[in-house]
Design a protein around this motif. Structure first.
Motif, PDB file in Angstrom:
ATOM      1  N   LEU A 196      -3.799   5.153   3.242  1.00 53.83           N
ATOM      2  CA  LEU A 196      -3.288   4.198   2.262  1.00 53.83           C
ATOM      3  C   LEU A 196      -4.329   3.220   1.737  1.00 53.83           C
ATOM      4  O   LEU A 196      -4.190   2.733   0.609  1.00 53.83           O
ATOM      5  CB  LEU A 196      -2.124   3.395   2.859  1.00 53.83           C
ATOM      6  N   ASP A 197      -5.327   2.860   2.520  1.00 55.58           N
ATOM      7  CA  ASP A 197      -6.264   1.803   2.127  1.00 55.58           C
ATOM      8  C   ASP A 197      -7.360   2.352   1.224  1.00 55.58           C
ATOM      9  O   ASP A 197      -7.805   3.493   1.387  1.00 55.58           O
ATOM     10  CB  ASP A 197      -6.901   1.166   3.363  1.00 55.58           C
ATOM     11  N   TRP A 239      -3.202   9.251  -4.561  1.00 57.33           N
ATOM     12  CA  TRP A 239      -1.741   9.199  -4.653  1.00 57.33           C
ATOM     13  C   TRP A 239      -1.287   9.051  -6.105  1.00 57.33           C
ATOM     14  O   TRP A 239      -0.268   9.639  -6.513  1.00 57.33           O
ATOM     15  CB  TRP A 239      -1.201   8.040  -3.825  1.00 57.33           C
ATOM     16  N   GLN A 283      -5.649   5.436  -2.867  1.00 62.24           N
ATOM     17  CA  GLN A 283      -4.637   5.075  -3.856  1.00 62.24           C
ATOM     18  C   GLN A 283      -4.795   5.887  -5.144  1.00 62.24           C
ATOM     19  O   GLN A 283      -3.804   6.269  -5.779  1.00 62.24           O
ATOM     20  CB  GLN A 283      -4.714   3.580  -4.165  1.00 62.24           C
ATOM     21  N   LEU A 292       2.631   3.565  -4.049  1.00 61.02           N
ATOM     22  CA  LEU A 292       2.212   4.798  -4.713  1.00 61.02           C
ATOM     23  C   LEU A 292       2.535   6.042  -3.876  1.00 61.02           C
ATOM     24  O   LEU A 292       3.015   7.039  -4.431  1.00 61.02           O
ATOM     25  CB  LEU A 292       0.724   4.736  -5.046  1.00 61.02           C
ATOM     26  N   ALA A 295       0.815  -1.224   0.000  1.00 57.79           N
ATOM     27  CA  ALA A 295       0.000   0.000   0.000  1.00 57.79           C
ATOM     28  C   ALA A 295       0.842   1.264   0.000  1.00 57.79           C
ATOM     29  O   ALA A 295       0.347   2.340  -0.341  1.00 57.79           O
ATOM     30  CB  ALA A 295      -0.937  -0.015   1.206  1.00 57.79           C
ATOM     31  N   TRP A 296       2.106   1.168   0.381  1.00 60.32           N
ATOM     32  CA  TRP A 296       2.951   2.364   0.462  1.00 60.32           C
ATOM     33  C   TRP A 296       3.654   2.711  -0.844  1.00 60.32           C
ATOM     34  O   TRP A 296       4.293   3.766  -0.946  1.00 60.32           O
ATOM     35  CB  TRP A 296       4.018   2.166   1.533  1.00 60.32           C
TER      36      TRP A 296
END
Length: 318
Positions: free
Chosen positions: A285-286, A294, A291, A229, A226-227
Motif C-alpha cells: 500500500l505505501d 493500484w 498506489q 485505491l 492507503a486502502w
C-alpha cells in the motif's frame, strides 16, 4: 433526453423482432424519455403482422376498463337541518351567481423519502451488511482506545478492501434481493443497477472505514487512506470478473485472493503477527509505485467492465 434518436433501420429491426436483446433494451430505455421515437416504434410495430392482434388486445382492454367503471353513486341526502339541494338559499340574493368550492385531489403519501432511498440503493445498505461495517469500524476504535491495543490499524487496513467487495456481493442477485426477478426484468437493470448499488456501498464503507483508521494509532502502519485505491480496484475487478463467472463467484475470488495474499504469509510467519502484517501492508500500500499500480489496475478493470457491459443484462437471472 439526449440528442440521439433511433434510426429507421433500428426501428424496423425492432418491429420485426430481429434486433439483439442488448440493443432492444437500450432502445426501450430511450423510449421512456423520447415521445417521438416511441410514436415511430409504435407505428412500425402496428404495421407488422402483429398489428391486428395488438389492436384486438387494445380494444378488449378498453372494453374491460369501460365495463369496470362503477356506476355513479347518488349523493347522500342532506341532514334534516341542512339546505335541500336545488332549493333557493334564503341568505343569497336572487339572481346572484352560485359559487361552488373547487374539489381538491390529494395524492396519497408514498412514505418517508429515506426509506424509499434505502430500498432503491440495495439490500446491502439496508440489510445486515451496514451494521457489520459499523461493528468493524467502531470495534477497531474501541479496542485501540478502550482496550489498550495499539496495533489495530494494520488489521483494519487488511480487512477494509474486502468490505466493499462483500457489500457488492450482497447487493445484487436473487440470493440477496427478494424482488430481484421484478428488478431484473426492467430496462434499468443490468450494469446500471449494479453500478448504482456499488456506488451506494462505496459511499458508506469508504468514509466510515477511513475515518476509523484515522482515529487509530499509526504504529508504523500505512496511513488510513492507503486502502482506498486497492479497495476501488478490487471492487471493479469483482464487477469485471462477474461478467464471466457471476457476481458471487467473482467477489469470492477477488476478496479471497486479497485475504490470502495479505494474511496467508502473516499467519505462517515466525515473528509477531501484527509487525509482519504491518510490513506486508507497507509493501502493498505505501509509496507512489504501489498506489500507481493500484490506480492502473482500477482503470484497466473499468475498461474491461465497459467492454463486458452487455453481459450484465443476463447477470444473476436465475
Amino acid at each position: 433526453m439526449t440528442g440521439w434518436h433511433a434510426s429507421d433501420h433500428l426501428v424496423a429491426r425492432y418491429a420485426d423482432g430481429c434486433l439483439p436483446e442488448a440493443d432492444a433494451w437500450s432502445l426501450e430505455k430511450h423510449l421512456e424519455s423520447c415521445g417521438g421515437c416511441a410514436l415511430r416504434v409504435s407505428r412500425a410495430v402496428r404495421a407488422t403482422a402483429a398489428g391486428p392482434a395488438l389492436d384486438g388486445i387494445r380494444e378488449k382492454i378498453l372494453a374491460d376498463v369501460r365495463g369496470a367503471v362503477p356506476a355513479r353513486v347518488p349523493e347522500a341526502a342532506p341532514p334534516a337541518h341542512g339546505p335541500v339541494p336545488g332549493a333557493p338559499d334564503p341568505a343569497r340574493p336572487a339572481g346572484s351567481p352560485v359559487r361552488t368550492r373547487p374539489r381538491v385531489y390529494r395524492w396519497p403519501s408514498a412514505g418517508p423519502g429515506a426509506v424509499r432511498l434505502l430500498w432503491a440503493l440495495g439490500p446491502a445498505v439496508r440489510g445486515a451488511w451496514l451494521p457489520a461495517v459499523l461493528l468493524v469500524a467502531v470495534g477497531a476504535v474501541a479496542l485501540a482506545h478502550g482496550g489498550g491495543i495499539a496495533n489495530t490499524r494494520p488489521w483494519l487496513l487488511a480487512l477494509a478492501p474486502v468490505v466493499p467487495v462483500a457489500g457488492v456481493a450482497l447487493s445484487y442477485g436473487p440470493h440477496a434481493d427478494p424482488m430481484h426477478e421484478i428488478t431484473a426484468a426492467t430496462p434499468s437493470a443490468g450494469l446500471r443497477l449494479v453500478l448504482t448499488r456499488t456506488a451506494a456501498v462505496l459511499a458508506v464503507s469508504l468514509p466510515l472505514l477511513t475515518l476509523a483508521g484515522a482515529l487509530l494509532p499509526s504504529t508504523g502502519a500505512p496511513n488510513a487512506a492507503a486502502w482506498l485505491l486497492p479497495g476501488l480496484a478490487l471492487t471493479l475487478a469483482s464487477l469485471a470478473l462477474a461478467g464471466y463467472v457471476g457476481l458471487r463467484t467473482a467477489t469470492a475470488v477477488t476478496g479471497g485472493g486479497w485475504l490470502c495474499a495479505v494474511l496467508g504469509p502473516v499467519l505462517t510467519a515466525p515473528g509477531g503477527l501484527t509487525d509482519e502484517l504491518g510490513e506486508r501492508l507497507s509493501r502493498y500500500l505505501d509509496g507512489a509505485p504501489a498506489q500507481g499500480g493500484w490506480a492502473a489496475a482500477a482503470v484497466l478493470c473499468a475498461a474491461l467492465l465497459a467492454a463486458r457491459r452487455p453481459a450484465f443484462h443476463f447477470l444473476e437471472k436465475s
